[in-house]
Design an enzyme around this catalytic site. Structure first.
Site, short mmCIF file in Angstrom:
data_model
loop_
_atom_site.label_atom_id
_atom_site.label_comp_id
_atom_site.label_asym_id
_atom_site.label_seq_id
_atom_site.Cartn_x
_atom_site.Cartn_y
_atom_site.Cartn_z
N CYS A 3 -27.84 11.31 4.35
CA CYS A 3 -26.09 10.67 3.84
C CYS A 3 -25.50 12.52 4.51
O CYS A 3 -25.87 12.71 5.53
CB CYS A 3 -26.69 11.61 2.36
SG CYS A 3 -28.20 12.63 2.17
N ASN A 6 -28.58 16.56 2.39
CA ASN A 6 -29.45 16.02 3.09
C ASN A 6 -29.89 16.59 2.06
O ASN A 6 -30.86 17.45 1.85
CB ASN A 6 -29.83 16.75 4.33
CG ASN A 6 -31.81 16.63 4.71
OD1 ASN A 6 -32.24 16.64 5.49
ND2 ASN A 6 -31.84 14.93 3.90
N CYS A 8 -28.94 15.83 -1.54
CA CYS A 8 -29.71 14.29 -3.38
C CYS A 8 -30.31 13.27 -2.65
O CYS A 8 -31.22 13.05 -2.82
CB CYS A 8 -28.10 14.74 -3.42
SG CYS A 8 -27.48 16.04 -4.33
N ARG A 9 -29.46 12.61 -1.77
CA ARG A 9 -29.61 11.37 -1.99
C ARG A 9 -30.93 10.74 -0.38
O ARG A 9 -32.28 10.34 -1.03
CB ARG A 9 -28.39 10.08 -1.17
CG ARG A 9 -27.60 10.56 -2.75
CD ARG A 9 -26.06 9.81 -2.10
NE ARG A 9 -25.97 10.73 -1.28
CZ ARG A 9 -24.66 10.23 -0.98
NH1 ARG A 9 -23.48 8.79 -0.41
NH2 ARG A 9 -23.24 11.23 -0.06
N SER A 10 -30.24 11.71 0.60
CA SER A 10 -31.72 11.05 1.77
C SER A 10 -33.23 12.02 1.52
O SER A 10 -33.85 10.63 1.53
CB SER A 10 -31.30 11.72 2.79
OG SER A 10 -31.21 12.76 2.70
N ASP A 117 -22.45 9.34 -4.24
CA ASP A 117 -23.28 10.68 -4.09
C ASP A 117 -22.96 11.41 -5.66
O ASP A 117 -22.37 11.53 -6.17
CB ASP A 117 -21.84 11.04 -3.23
CG ASP A 117 -22.04 12.74 -2.95
OD1 ASP A 117 -22.93 13.14 -3.64
OD2 ASP A 117 -21.68 13.27 -2.33
#
Ligand code: 4NP
Length: 144
Positions: A3, A6, A8-10, A117
């Protein structure tokens, strides 16, 4: 799993996929296309939503995606279109470009949808991201 930051999402995608595969056979990692948060723990809200589902993210630390990742990994999953294009800009040949995929194409083939996001939003955004990534990772894990 890649993301922007690095945090939140990934990290969620890494934790979720690793929880669905055999640790001895599949190595899952994550990175960001930007360096703002290098060395940091995942966002507290990602840690919290993962913990709710029995996944621990606290041994992850943010790092930046590098061209070396093309040789270390068989598949590279981008969380959104911007990440996808930034990763591809570092690829040097088709064997590398072919490794890069939009993660939500696992659940919504060929639609090139982005994982939203959640950084500037509330906790519900993290729950939503968790559910999207859980479905996508279930499909990825079955193929591995
Ligand atoms: P991520 O979310 O890409 O899912 O880790 C973000 C984290 C930090 C920032 C943006 C997005 N930021 O601008 O610092």
């Amino acid at each position: 799993m890649v993301c922007l930051g690095n945090i939140c999402r990934s990290p969620l995608a890494e934790g979720i996929l690793q929880s669905k595969v055999n640790d001895d056979k599949v190595f899952v990692d994550s990175a960001g296309t930007a360096a703002y948060h290098v060395g940091e723990l995942p966002d507290k809200r990602s840690i919290e939503v993962a913990r709710k589902y029995g996944i621990d993210l606290t041994n992850q630390r943010a790092r930046k995606f590098t061209s070396k990742d093309f040789t270390e990994f068989d598949s590279i999953y981008a969380m959104d279109k911007e990440n996808y294009h930034n990763i591809l800009s570092l690829a040097t040949d088709t064997s590398q470009t072919e490794k890069v995929k939009m993660i939500l194409n696992e659940t919504n083939p060929k639609q090139n949808l982005s994982v939203p996001d959640p950084y500037y939003g509330g906790d519900e955004g993290f729950e939503n991201v968790y559910q999207m990534l859980d479905e996508a990772c279930e499909i990825i894990a079955k193929k591995l």
